[in-house]
Every structure is written in C-alpha cells, then in structure tokens.
Design a protein around this motif. Structure first.
Motif, PDB file in Angstrom:
ATOM      1  N   TRP A  69      -9.639   7.965   1.715  1.00  0.00           N
ATOM      2  CA  TRP A  69     -10.051   9.371   1.734  1.00  0.00           C
ATOM      3  C   TRP A  69      -9.108  10.181   2.622  1.00  0.00           C
ATOM      4  N   TYR A 124     -12.184   9.495  -6.585  1.00  0.00           N
ATOM      5  CA  TYR A 124     -12.545   8.853  -5.322  1.00  0.00           C
ATOM      6  C   TYR A 124     -14.060   8.794  -5.126  1.00  0.00           C
ATOM      7  N   ILE A 148      -9.028   4.071  -7.480  1.00  0.00           N
ATOM      8  CA  ILE A 148      -8.193   4.562  -6.378  1.00  0.00           C
ATOM      9  C   ILE A 148      -6.714   4.315  -6.683  1.00  0.00           C
TER      10      ILE A 148
END
Length: 571
Positions: free
Chosen positions: A509, A459, A478
C-alpha cells in the motif's frame, strides 16, 4: 426572497465555524433568486460546480487534510530544521500522536469536510427547483446532477467518519443545529446516499475518456467499496466480502471502462486527464484550475526552482519529507513499518531523481542525492541555511550533519529525531502535480490530481482475498500492478503467497500510494497506527488516538457536540 443559506448553515449547523468575534447573522438578498439567475444552462452548470470547487481545493490543495493522513504515520514527517518549522511543536505532536483539542490543523479537518457537505446540499436544493426541460437540457442531466451532489456529500462524510467518528448528519440546509450521530448511524447514512446515487451517476463508456472531475458511476462504487473496506475500523464490523464484490464488479466493467496504465507517469503527468486508470480526479489547468496535489512549497528544498531552470512562481518553504530509512551512519532501520524510500526496489523505475525531460515527459519520483540537473548541469539547487550556496545533497537520513566537529564529535554521536533535522534532511516526493522546467512554465499546473484510480481497486480486492485466506489470488492482483515498474515486466521481488503478511501488505500500500493522502487509514485498518513503532515514534497503544479530537471552538460553538473519548478529560 432568498437567504444566503451558507451563512445560515454556519450559524446553526456549525459546519462553517465562525470565531466568537465574527458575525454569524444571515444576510438577505432581494435581487438574485433561482427564477432570475438560472436562466441558462451555463448558469445551472455554474451552480452545480460550486461544491466541486470546494472539493477540488479540499482534496488537492488543502494542506491540513493531507497532513492529517500523512503526518503521524510511517510515511511522512515535517521535522524541525534548525530554527525552521518548529511551529509551536505542532508537527512534533503529529509525529508522536500527542493530539490536543487546540490544534488548528485538526480544526480545519472538521470545518472543511463540513463546508463541503453544506455546499453540496445547498446546490442540490437549488437544482431541485430548476425546470431543466424548459432550459433545453438532455434527458437524465437533472438526475445526474442531483445524484452527483449526493455522492459528493457521501465523500465528505467518509472523511468526517474517518477522522472523527460519528458526525452531525444533515439532509438539508434548512435545519436546526444537531449533535453527533453515532459512527454506525454515520456509516449507514453514507451507505444510503451512495446506494441511491450510484445507479443515476453517468457511466464512463470510453476507455481513456476525458476526465473532468465529475463523479462517474465507478467513482461512486469505489467510494462505497472504501466504506465497506474500512468498516471494521469505522463500526467494528468486517465487510471485506462486501467490498470484494464491488471491487470485482468495477474490474469487470460493470461501472464503466477502466484499465491499468502501462506507464506510471501517464497517471500523474501533464496529460493525465486521459489516463485509462483514473476513476476520479481533480482537474487542473495552468492559470484556470490550478491544483497542487503534492503541496509543492512545503515539500521541495529551498531554491529547487533553480534545478528546473529558475521555474517562476515555484518558491519553497522546505518542509516535509519522507520518514528516513537510515540512521546517521547509513544503517537501515529494522522496524516492521517505515523505511519508505528503501521500500522501493532499486530496479523500480520510480526510484530515481526527478528529471523533467521536455514536452510533458519526465522520469523519477524523488528529490534525492545531489541536486544537479543531469540534462543541464548549470541548473542546480543550492542551500539556503546550513549549506548556503552549496549544491544540496538530499539524504535519506534526518540528522544535523553540519554540527559534526562543532557540537558533536562524529556522525555516530548525532541524534536522529523529528527535532534534529537540517535543510537537506529527508527524501522529497514529486509524485502528484509534477512541474516542468522554466522553458515550458505554462505547463506547470497541467497535471490533474488523481483521487481514485483502478490500482486501488486491485489492491482493495487483493487485501480482501488475503483476509479470506486466498493469498495467491491476492499476490497475483498486486503483481499485476507491480510489473509495470520494472524493465520488461520482470519484478525482482514479487509478492507471493509465502511472503504476503500484514507487513508486506502495508508495504505494498505504501509503495503504490505513497503521498496520496491515505496512509493513516491503511494503518488503522491493520490496527497498526497506535500499536507499532517506526523511526522516532513509539507506539502509544491507545486506541482513542485512532480518532482525532474535536477542536474546542467546534464544541464551544455548539454544545450538542461531544468530545471524542480520551480527550478533554473524558476517558
């Protein structure tokens, strides 16, 4: 003669804050000195591990640190539930960013990272004096021990920088009190510690090798990547390209062998010490090194232990929950941020009620809906306040539904605020430190607590590429992580170059690292912590609130410590 150096640090460095009525005079001992105590390898390992004991507690057991990262964000809150949890308004202050110099939770944020620094330097000074060869240690053990202490100091200082900005910098326990260094000096000091330590840290060469809490080379590199990744927030300098290089090197195996786990429950579950995804974790074992990374007592509803067959030693205070995704009438909130539970796709395997299936296996990450155990319908969680003796239904809403027909005419009249919750308000999370049923209660503290995992490296690299203009590469990284959460790897809502923007990145996130104690940092990096609205939270647009205030007792104990701008009358 050896002084009790930790008492000395408390006196002069004020990392271990003592109240005005407490003695801070150093204590002297004449019997235990390094030459007599460190007479075996076991004694040396005990000395090495002492700072890690504090680290284990601080990272995986200490509520204030987690609260500072999660409350006041669009992920979690601790609402006032009827007459419960007002607590002087402290959690409402967090939610509305009304930080003051007398908040004990914030004081603890300072003293606990500082104690970690003190303990690590104290251990390093003792270890430096030991003759490792005479005790029969293998070559390289001394260097590994010393540099792990340096990396541990760096990890504590990253927290200090993140929470408060510049902090007093120490390289020894034998020194006078200091004032705060600048944020840039603190950043550079952390960077130098990691640069020195990383080449001398142990290298993990076995994929899925046993994790026991030590700082391997990849953990040191990941800490450095985190530092660079957030450099714009810390010192006003973008270092995303530098962070990207480190992340790519970690993924390429330069710092050891790691890989994404195909099953997310392996990462957080009862045998996760061998998950190939974990780079650094807090060890836990029932009755030995018990950790509680999800702060169980404050998270789950009253009587939730009965949903687990009466799991002993699993009481609850019924406190925090996710920020609600829906208003009292069931409508989805339309803010750019927040809606944590509804940010998970309905086909995501994590988005279901937590059920322990036996033999260390479980499913689901949430406590939501009717709390009747589907594998044993007699195991139910009943209410203890508004819904006493009734099976609780946990809602993705915060409102006092029990007052409809009494104080409020209908559901549409109900307010939904941090001050108007009831016992069943809000979805709960059982991600870290999941628990078994009573018939396997001895496994209760077997899950280790992941602190850094390879998914974070994916990430970080993705965001760095996004910021550099390569959204497709970012999306690919991702999606490599996302696909494990869907049947046959078919993701119904993948990230694309077209849909990847600031808010989608922040959503990703949130979904991947929900409850792992980092949300505030991510919001600040995107300049969203003080500039965005979410449920019952209005943006302050006050950048001073990106840092917490220094507690008045810290300043009172050391007049060299200056308050952060915007607090205590300093603008």
């Amino acid at each position: 003669m050896k002084r009790n150096k930790l008492n000395y640090i408390a006196a002069v460095a004020l990392f271990l804050v003592a109240g005005a009525s407490c003695s801070i005079d150093p204590t002297y001992y004449s019997e235990v000195v390094p030459d007599t105590f460190y007479a075996s390898q076991e004694n040396v390992w005990q000395r090495f591990n002492r700072p890690f004991t504090h680290w284990r507690w601080y990272l995986a057991h200490d509520a204030p640190r987690w609260n500072m990262q999660e409350f006041g964000t669009d992920e979690f809150c601790l609402p006032t539930r009827g007459s419960d949890w007002y607590n002087g308004g402290v959690f409402q202050k967090f939610h509305h960013h009304e930080y003051t110099e007398d908040m004990t939770e914030i004081e603890t944020g300072w003293t606990n990272f500082g104690m970690g620094v003190a303990l690590a330097w104290d251990a390093l000074e003792d270890l430096e004096k030991i003759d490792f060869d005479a005790l029969g240690f293998k070559e390289g053990v001394r260097e590994s021990m010393l540099n792990q202490q340096k990396a541990l100091v760096a990890s504590f200082y990253i927290d200090g920088l993140d929470f408060f900005g510049g902090v007093p910098l120490y390289t020894t326990t034998q020194t006078e009190a200091k004032g705060r260094a600048t944020a840039e000096e603190t950043f550079n000091f952390i960077d130098s510690l990691l640069t020195e330590a990383i080449p001398n840290l142990p290298l993990k060469e076995e994929l899925g090798g046993f994790e026991k809490g030590s700082i391997n080379r990849a953990a040191g590199a990941a800490l450095k990547a985190r530092l660079y990744f957030n450099a714009k927030s810390y010192i006003g300098k973008e270092m995303f390209s530098e962070a990207a290089v480190i992340c790519q090197d970690i993924l390429d195996g330069k710092y050891g062998r790691y890989a994404l786990d195909t099953d997310w429950t392996n990462i957080f579950g009862f045998d996760n010490e061998t998950s190939p995804e974990i780079i650094w974790s807090v060890p836990s074992q029932n009755a030995k090194l018990e950790t509680d990374g999800m702060l169980w007592a404050n998270m789950v509803p009253y009587n939730f232990k009965n949903y687990l067959g009466g799991l002993k030693d699993s009481g609850s205070n019924n406190g925090c929950c996710l920020i609600p995704s829906r208003d009292p009438e069931g409508n989805l909130y339309k803010f750019n941020l927040g809606n944590p539970y509804e940010s998970f796709n309905d086909k995501d395997v994590r988005k279901q009620l937590y059920v322990y299936e036996g033999n260390g296996k479980y499913r689901g990450m949430f406590i939501v809906g009717e709390l009747r155990n589907p594998l044993n319908p007699d195991w139910v969680c009943t209410g203890d306040r508004e819904y006493k003796d009734q099976v609780i239904v946990e809602r993705d809403q915060i409102a006092y539904f029990a007052k409809v027909g009494k104080e409020y005419a209908s559901v549409k009249d109900l307010p939904s605020t941090i001050a108007t919750a009831e016992e069943s308000s809000g979805v709960r999370v059982t991600k870290r430190s999941p628990r078994p049923n009573q018939d396997e209660f001895k496994r209760m503290f077997d899950p280790d607590v992941p602190i850094i995992r390879i998914a974070e490296i994916y990430y970080m690299l993705a965001e760095c590429k996004m910021r550099a203009g390569d959204k497709q590469a970012a999306a690919d990284l991702i999606n490599t992580v996302r696909r494990r959460y869907f049947a046959d790897g078919v993701d119904p809502d993948p990230v694309t170059a077209a849909n990847l923007d600031k808010y989608r990145m922040l959503k990703e996130w949130m979904v991947e690292f929900l409850g792992e104690g980092r949300r505030r940092t991510d919001l600040i990096r995107w300049d969203a912590y003080v500039t965005e609205n979410w449920w019952d939270h209005q943006a302050t647009n006050n950048p001073n609130l990106n840092l917490f205030p220094i507690h008045y007792t810290i300043i009172g104990a050391n007049n060299l410590i200056e308050q952060n701008p915007g607090y205590g009358g300093k603008k």
